[in-house]
Design a protein around this motif. Structure first.
Motif, mmCIF file in Angstrom:
data_model
loop_
_atom_site.group_PDB
_atom_site.id
_atom_site.type_symbol
_atom_site.label_atom_id
_atom_site.label_comp_id
_atom_site.label_asym_id
_atom_site.label_seq_id
_atom_site.Cartn_x
_atom_site.Cartn_y
_atom_site.Cartn_z
ATOM 1 N N TYR A 64 28.642 30.648 48.370
ATOM 2 C CA TYR A 64 27.709 31.564 47.720
ATOM 3 C C TYR A 64 27.184 31.017 46.395
ATOM 4 N N TYR A 65 27.749 29.885 45.952
ATOM 5 C CA TYR A 65 27.458 29.398 44.613
ATOM 6 C C TYR A 65 26.874 27.989 44.655
ATOM 7 N N PHE A 88 23.877 31.706 42.059
ATOM 8 C CA PHE A 88 24.045 32.129 43.442
ATOM 9 C C PHE A 88 23.019 31.409 44.313
ATOM 10 N N THR A 89 23.467 30.967 45.484
ATOM 11 C CA THR A 89 22.584 30.182 46.349
ATOM 12 C C THR A 89 21.383 30.979 46.862
ATOM 13 N N ASP A 90 21.511 32.313 46.931
ATOM 14 C CA ASP A 90 20.424 33.128 47.465
ATOM 15 C C ASP A 90 19.546 33.737 46.376
ATOM 16 N N ASP A 91 19.717 33.271 45.143
ATOM 17 C CA ASP A 91 18.896 33.795 44.052
ATOM 18 C C ASP A 91 17.611 32.971 43.945
ATOM 19 N N PRO A 92 16.452 33.552 44.241
ATOM 20 C CA PRO A 92 15.217 32.767 44.190
ATOM 21 C C PRO A 92 14.855 32.306 42.786
ATOM 22 N N PHE A 93 15.427 32.947 41.766
ATOM 23 C CA PHE A 93 15.154 32.561 40.381
ATOM 24 C C PHE A 93 16.159 31.532 39.860
ATOM 25 N N ASP A 193 18.669 20.883 41.496
ATOM 26 C CA ASP A 193 17.775 21.992 41.138
ATOM 27 C C ASP A 193 18.534 23.096 40.409
ATOM 28 N N CYS A 194 19.132 22.726 39.303
ATOM 29 C CA CYS A 194 19.993 23.659 38.582
ATOM 30 C C CYS A 194 19.314 24.335 37.389
ATOM 31 N N ASN A 195 18.022 24.201 37.256
ATOM 32 C CA ASN A 195 17.317 24.865 36.171
ATOM 33 C C ASN A 195 16.791 26.214 36.636
ATOM 34 N N SER A 196 16.931 27.226 35.777
ATOM 35 C CA SER A 196 16.412 28.551 36.101
ATOM 36 C C SER A 196 14.887 28.514 36.139
ATOM 37 N N THR A 197 14.321 29.146 37.158
ATOM 38 C CA THR A 197 12.864 29.173 37.290
ATOM 39 C C THR A 197 12.411 30.533 37.811
ATOM 40 N N PRO A 211 18.849 39.931 44.895
ATOM 41 C CA PRO A 211 20.208 40.462 44.695
ATOM 42 C C PRO A 211 20.484 40.715 43.215
ATOM 43 N N GLN A 212 21.159 41.807 42.933
ATOM 44 C CA GLN A 212 21.501 42.149 41.560
ATOM 45 C C GLN A 212 22.741 41.343 41.142
ATOM 46 N N VAL A 213 22.492 40.236 40.473
ATOM 47 C CA VAL A 213 23.590 39.311 40.167
ATOM 48 C C VAL A 213 24.622 39.936 39.240
ATOM 49 N N VAL A 214 24.226 40.909 38.428
ATOM 50 C CA VAL A 214 25.184 41.519 37.494
ATOM 51 C C VAL A 214 26.256 42.296 38.237
#
Length: 224
Positions: A64-65, A88-93, A193-197, A211-214
């Motif tokens: 998942y990470y 998280f692997t499924d976070d598009p951002f 690809d570890c930069n937030s976008t 997904p609500q990562v919090v």
């Protein structure tokens, strides 16, 4: 003579079955395995930044990470702190999330064994440095115990660089099955690809369904 041969055969079968039963005796899954941490461990050389190259957790059957990294420090004598980042692997951002864990060294003569019992981590949490050359790679085993529930095992193969040679990974992986770790679920941790976008061309639905990562647990915490 035949009677003696039959008795000897029965006795041999009994001995073999007894030995096999001892070998196959089920483990107590509520207890952490007996672990031999690295000898002559130099904690000071272990400090600093590491990339997590492979990751295992007994409660997870998928990865998942991604982009997990750890930074070890000693804020006080016999205290180890680890700040870590991950996505998280499924976070598009690809949001970079942060975590922290602090251990103490219960026995100064064994500095490769760390423990803590913070409520956040739901029970006694043991960490062992199984092996390390300090400059390139390290292998950690984590085991959490809580009364009357299954133990929680996790493990990190770590590197000072974003990748690690196949032979070194095989060498470290071979150390884990003796601690009841199923290598089938030892997953590669992507460090790409570890930069937030936040891409401008993403459709509105992606924002709404993200997904609500919090509300999701971080990779050093387990749930029973």
């Amino acid at each position: 003579m035949e009677k003696y041969i039959v008795l000897a055969t029965i006795l041999a079968v009994f001995v073999l079955n007894s030995a096999w039963a001892r070998i196959k005796r089920p483990e107590d899954k509520t207890k952490c395995p007996v672990v031999k941490a690295i000898r002559n461990f130099d904690l000071q050389q272990m400090l600093g930044e590491w990339y997590v190259i492979e990751y295992y957790a007994s409660s997870e059957e998928a990865i998942y990470y991604k982009c997990m990294r750890a930074d070890f420090s000693m804020p006080a004598l016999e205290t180890i702190n680890m700040n870590f980042t991950y996505s998280f692997t499924d976070d598009p951002f690809n949001e970079q999330l942060f975590g922290n864990i602090t251990w103490i060294i219960p026995n100064p003569a064994e500095p490769a064994h760390w423990t803590h019992s913070e409520d956040t981590y739901e029970g006694v949490y043991n960490t062992y440095v199984l092996d390390s050359d300090y400059t390139s790679w390290a292998l950690l085993l984590h085991c959490a115990e809580k009364s009357k529930v299954p133990r929680y095992l996790s493990s990190f193969i770590m590197s000072r660089e974003p990748d690690l040679g196949v032979n070194v990974k095989s060498y470290l992986r071979d150390k884990l099955p003796r601690y009841d770790i199923d290598l089938t679920y030892m997953f590669d941790m992507s460090q790409d690809d570890c930069n937030s976008t936040i891409p401008e061309d993403l459709p509105p639905g992606v924002f709404l369904n993200r997904p609500q990562v919090v509300n999701r647990r971080h990779p050093m915490k387990h749930q029973h």
